[in-house]
Write an enzyme that holds these catalytic residues in place. Structure first.
Site, short mmCIF file in Angstrom:
data_model
loop_
_atom_site.label_atom_id
_atom_site.label_comp_id
_atom_site.label_asym_id
_atom_site.label_seq_id
_atom_site.Cartn_x
_atom_site.Cartn_y
_atom_site.Cartn_z
CG ASP A 85 -44.21 56.04 119.50
OD1 ASP A 85 -43.04 56.04 119.90
OD2 ASP A 85 -44.81 57.07 119.16
CD GLU A 99 -43.57 60.69 122.20
OE1 GLU A 99 -43.17 60.24 121.12
OE2 GLU A 99 -44.70 60.41 122.66
CB ILE A 131 -38.08 55.36 108.64
CG1 ILE A 131 -39.13 54.33 108.22
CG2 ILE A 131 -37.95 55.40 110.16
CD1 ILE A 131 -38.83 52.91 108.64
CG ASP A 144 -43.86 65.79 117.68
OD1 ASP A 144 -44.97 66.10 117.22
OD2 ASP A 144 -43.47 64.61 117.76
CB THR A 162 -41.42 57.19 123.36
OG1 THR A 162 -42.49 57.48 122.46
CG2 THR A 162 -40.68 56.00 122.81
CD1 TRP A 179 -37.29 50.71 113.68
CD2 TRP A 179 -39.47 50.97 113.22
NE1 TRP A 179 -37.97 50.86 114.87
CE2 TRP A 179 -39.30 51.02 114.62
CE3 TRP A 179 -40.75 51.11 112.70
CZ2 TRP A 179 -40.36 51.20 115.49
CZ3 TRP A 179 -41.81 51.30 113.57
CH2 TRP A 179 -41.62 51.34 114.96
CB VAL A 181 -47.64 56.73 114.64
CG1 VAL A 181 -48.17 55.60 113.77
CG2 VAL A 181 -46.58 56.21 115.61
CG ASP A 230 -42.87 63.15 114.94
OD1 ASP A 230 -44.07 63.42 114.99
OD2 ASP A 230 -42.20 62.81 115.93
CG PHE A 289 -43.56 49.30 127.00
CD1 PHE A 289 -43.64 48.89 125.67
CD2 PHE A 289 -44.39 48.70 127.94
CE1 PHE A 289 -44.54 47.91 125.29
CE2 PHE A 289 -45.28 47.71 127.57
CZ PHE A 289 -45.36 47.32 126.23
C1 0FV Z 1 -42.19 57.99 115.87
O1 0FV Z 1 -41.67 59.02 116.59
C2 0FV Z 1 -41.07 57.24 115.36
F1 0FV Z 1 -39.99 57.90 115.05
C3 0FV Z 1 -41.12 55.96 115.21
C4 0FV Z 1 -42.37 55.22 115.58
C5 0FV Z 1 -39.95 55.20 114.71
C6 0FV Z 1 -39.93 55.18 113.23
C7 0FV Z 1 -41.09 54.56 112.73
C8 0FV Z 1 -41.98 55.06 111.90
C9 0FV Z 1 -41.73 56.28 111.11
C10 0FV Z 1 -43.28 54.39 111.78
P1 0FV Z 1 -42.52 59.71 117.74
O2 0FV Z 1 -42.70 58.79 118.87
O3 0FV Z 1 -41.91 61.02 118.04
O4 0FV Z 1 -43.92 59.91 116.99
P2 0FV Z 1 -45.13 60.77 117.56
O5 0FV Z 1 -46.20 60.59 116.56
O6 0FV Z 1 -45.47 60.19 118.89
O7 0FV Z 1 -44.66 62.17 117.65
MN MN Z 2 -42.70 62.86 117.95
MN MN Z 3 -44.38 59.05 120.10
MN MN Z 4 -45.46 63.86 116.51
MN MN Z 5 -41.54 57.61 120.00
#
Ligand code: 0FV
Ligand code: MN
Ligand code: MN
Ligand code: MN
Ligand code: MN
Length: 600
Positions: free
Chosen positions: A483, A491, A332, A343, A487, A311, A440, A339, A564
């Protein structure tokens, strides 16, 4: 829906850090001070709440394998050859007298991943082409008009979509005879992805070309057939340049009129970039192993160092951005585990404490954290200080306030979502997006990019905060929508807050399919706004390119065939093949290999 996002943290660019903005949905400064003044009392987190797990698979990458990635295609060994080939290609670009041939060459330089070597020359040629309105070919040939439009927009030139009016018939639709011109249709299809909001002719062009290309692709020459299939899968403007280069090098080998100097240069450059990738990968994977967080959190969080590097290298994609890529990789991987803590693993009480510690940014605050959080906090703290020290030493800029502030904002957003989850609350789509464009993680990525490349990318100026504030939420949504499409189903099964799709289903009372179409539509609209900033924004092009690349890497990570899935959290054989092609397998330069289509 007109989405108006607020950007609450930009005060980190202002001289006085007290001028911190707070926004609805975030913890107010007052509330945080209350926490701070209570700091002598025992932590209130509960240790009795059963912990959940993300049920993520371990990393597919073996540490020793990553450390063994040393290419024998030494960069220095080929330096003279590369220089000579570069000269050949520069001559070619100058000597070509037709604008169309020049544009096709520039297009090939992009697709082969070598445009970085010819930036000045490409700029000059496109400037000349942008001034020339007299060329008949450029008015009547669909392929020429479309390629000119796409390349000029991509490079920030203002060009009107009215150039496509000539291809319509008296009834206002595209002339049906165009469907016989496959090359032209393919170029128009690619051009249509550079659309701005309100350019309905380009929406029509996309619909028209997609339908016709889908119909005819069975009956055409195999290489063109492959190109059409590839484009219909993911349009060029949405593709990552490095993956495209790996694929296109195989295609170009079979191209009529292929230039062997250009092909050889593309392969050598690919291998050179791979060598720098390998050095960075070895270094960041050593850093990650030494931290030990992957192991410590293996029961609930994603250990995704190689994926994070992919990434980072995709977003800060210019070959000279190596150090930035390494820092962004760390960001990242931190974003990913933190996260996961918010979560799935942490309790709301614990998460309040973590948010507070990040906001205070001191080691005293760390003392209040549960044991499992202390290592993560200290690792984050050290990592930012280390990056900050390096930049301060070398450039005299202090980027620490900017980086810690962005972490505070991200943790606040994570906390808002954790509370929604624990209260069983489903926000409206707009309310969700107000928080989730931050949660995100794109914001973190871009602020690391800004911190690392600040001086040559986005010189610190008093109006930078203002200039940047429109594009940051777009960058968030460039990742949020794919995302969620890829996913959110998993989730929610895991136990997570409803994401954009589910919020919209709840709010509009529609089925999941309808909601998915709606979110995909919002993703397309976001692209149009980002395209606008390519031609209108006063931000440095390299910064906008990072936003474009965020959309690309997100889409390419989550889109699989017609659907997806989670290419980041749950990478499969397709991802493994991709990473190996980019990081582990140098191209054979001398051997004329048989056709071997690399499918990504
Ligand atoms: C987000 O995780 C995630 F890990 C991504 C988008 C890959 C790495 C990229 C970035 C850090 C931009 P997840 O889907 O768990 O995030 P949310 O916000 O949905 O919990
Ligand atoms: Mn997450
Ligand atoms: Mn997510
Ligand atoms: Mn999250
Ligand atoms: Mn994700």
């Amino acid at each position: 829906m007109a989405l108006q996002m607020t950007v609450p943290f930009l005060s980190c660019f202002l001289p006085n850090p007290q001028h911190r903005l707070t926004t609805h949905g975030f913890i107010s400064q007052k509330c945080l001070s209350k926490h701070i003044s209570c700091s002598t009392t025992a932590p209130t987190y509960s240790t009795t709440v059963p912990k959940r797990s993300g049920n993520y698979k371990p990393s597919i990458w073996d540490y020793d394998f990553v450390q063994s990635l040393v290419s024998d295609s030494k960069v220095e060994k080929h330096a003279t050859r590369v220089e000579k080939l570069e000269e050949d290609v520069k001559h070619l670009l100058k000597e070509t007298d037709s604008s169309l041939t020049q544009m096709e060459l520039i297009d090939n330089l992009h697709r082969l991943g070598v445009r970085w070597l010819f930036e000045i020359e490409i700029k000059q040629v496109l400037h000349t082409i942008s001034l020339d309105n007299t060329n008949i070919e450029m008015k009547e040939d669909l392929h020429a008009v479309s390629t000119r439009f796409r390349l000029l927009r991509q490079h920030g030139h203002k060009v009107s979509a009215d150039v496509f009016n000539d291809f319509k018939d008296e009834n206002g639709g595209f002339k049906t005879s165009l469907s016989l011109d496959i090359k032209g249709m393919l170029s128009l299809y690619e051009a249509s992805h550079l659309a701005l909001q309100g350019e309905t002719i380009l929406d029509e062009a996309r619909a028209f070309t997609s339908t016709h290309l889908m119909d005819i692709r069975e009956n055409i020459d195999p290489v063109l057939h492959k190109k059409v299939e590839h484009a219909l899968d993911i349009p060029l403007h949405w593709r990552l340049e490095k993956l495209e280069a790996r694929w296109y090098i195989d295609i170009y080998t079979r191209e009529e009129g292929m230039n062997s100097s250009l092909l050889e240069l593309a392969k050598l450059h690919f291998n050179n970039v791979q060598t720098t990738f390998q050095m960075s990968l070895r270094s960041v994977s050593r850093w990650w192993k030494d931290l030990g967080l992957g192991e410590q959190y293996s029961s609930f969080a994603r250990d995704r160092l190689v994926e994070s590097f992919f990434w980072a290298a995709a977003v800060a994609s210019e070959p000279q951005f190596g150090r930035c890529q390494e820092a962004v990789t760390k960001a990242i991987q931190f974003i990913t585990i933190i996260d996961d803590i918010y979560d799935v693993y942490g309790t709301v009480d614990e998460l309040e404490l973590f948010t507070n510690a990040v906001d205070r940014w001191d080691l005293k605050a760390m003392e209040q954290l549960p044991e499992y959080m202390k290592t993560c906090f200290l690792a984050l703290y050290n990592s930012i200080n280390e990056i900050g020290y390096e930049i301060l030493k070398e450039e005299g800029r202090n980027v620490i306030p900017c980086l810690r502030n962005v972490w505070t904002e991200m943790c606040r957003a994570y906390l808002v979502e954790a509370k929604w989850y624990s209260n069983g609350y489903t926000p409206t789509l707009e309310e969700f997006l107000q928080t989730s464009w931050i949660s995100v993680g794109s914001l973190g990525i871009l602020m690391y990019v800004y911190a690392l490349l600040g001086q040559n990318l986005a010189p610190e100026s008093s109006d930078f905060a203002e200039k940047i504030s429109d594009i940051l939420p777009l960058a968030g949504m460039m990742v949020r929508f794919p995302d969620d499409l890829g996913t959110s189903t998993d989730e929610l099964k895991r136990g997570d807050v409803p994401k954009s799709i589910q919020c919209y289903m709840h709010e509009a009372g529609v089925t999941e399919d309808v909601a998915r179409d709606h979110i995909m539509g919002l993703f397309r609209e976001t692209w149009k706004k980002v395209n606008k900033s390519l031609v209108e924004s006063s931000l440095p092009h390299a910064f906008i390119n990072c936003v474009v690349n965020l959309g690309r890497v997100a889409y390419c990570t989550y889109k699989h065939g017609d659907g997806f899935s989670d290419g980041f959290g749950d990478p499969g054989s397709q991802e493994e093949r991709r990473y190996k092609a980019l990081f582990a397998e140098p191209l054979q330069v001398d051997e004329a290999k048989g056709i071997s289509f690399y499918v990504n």
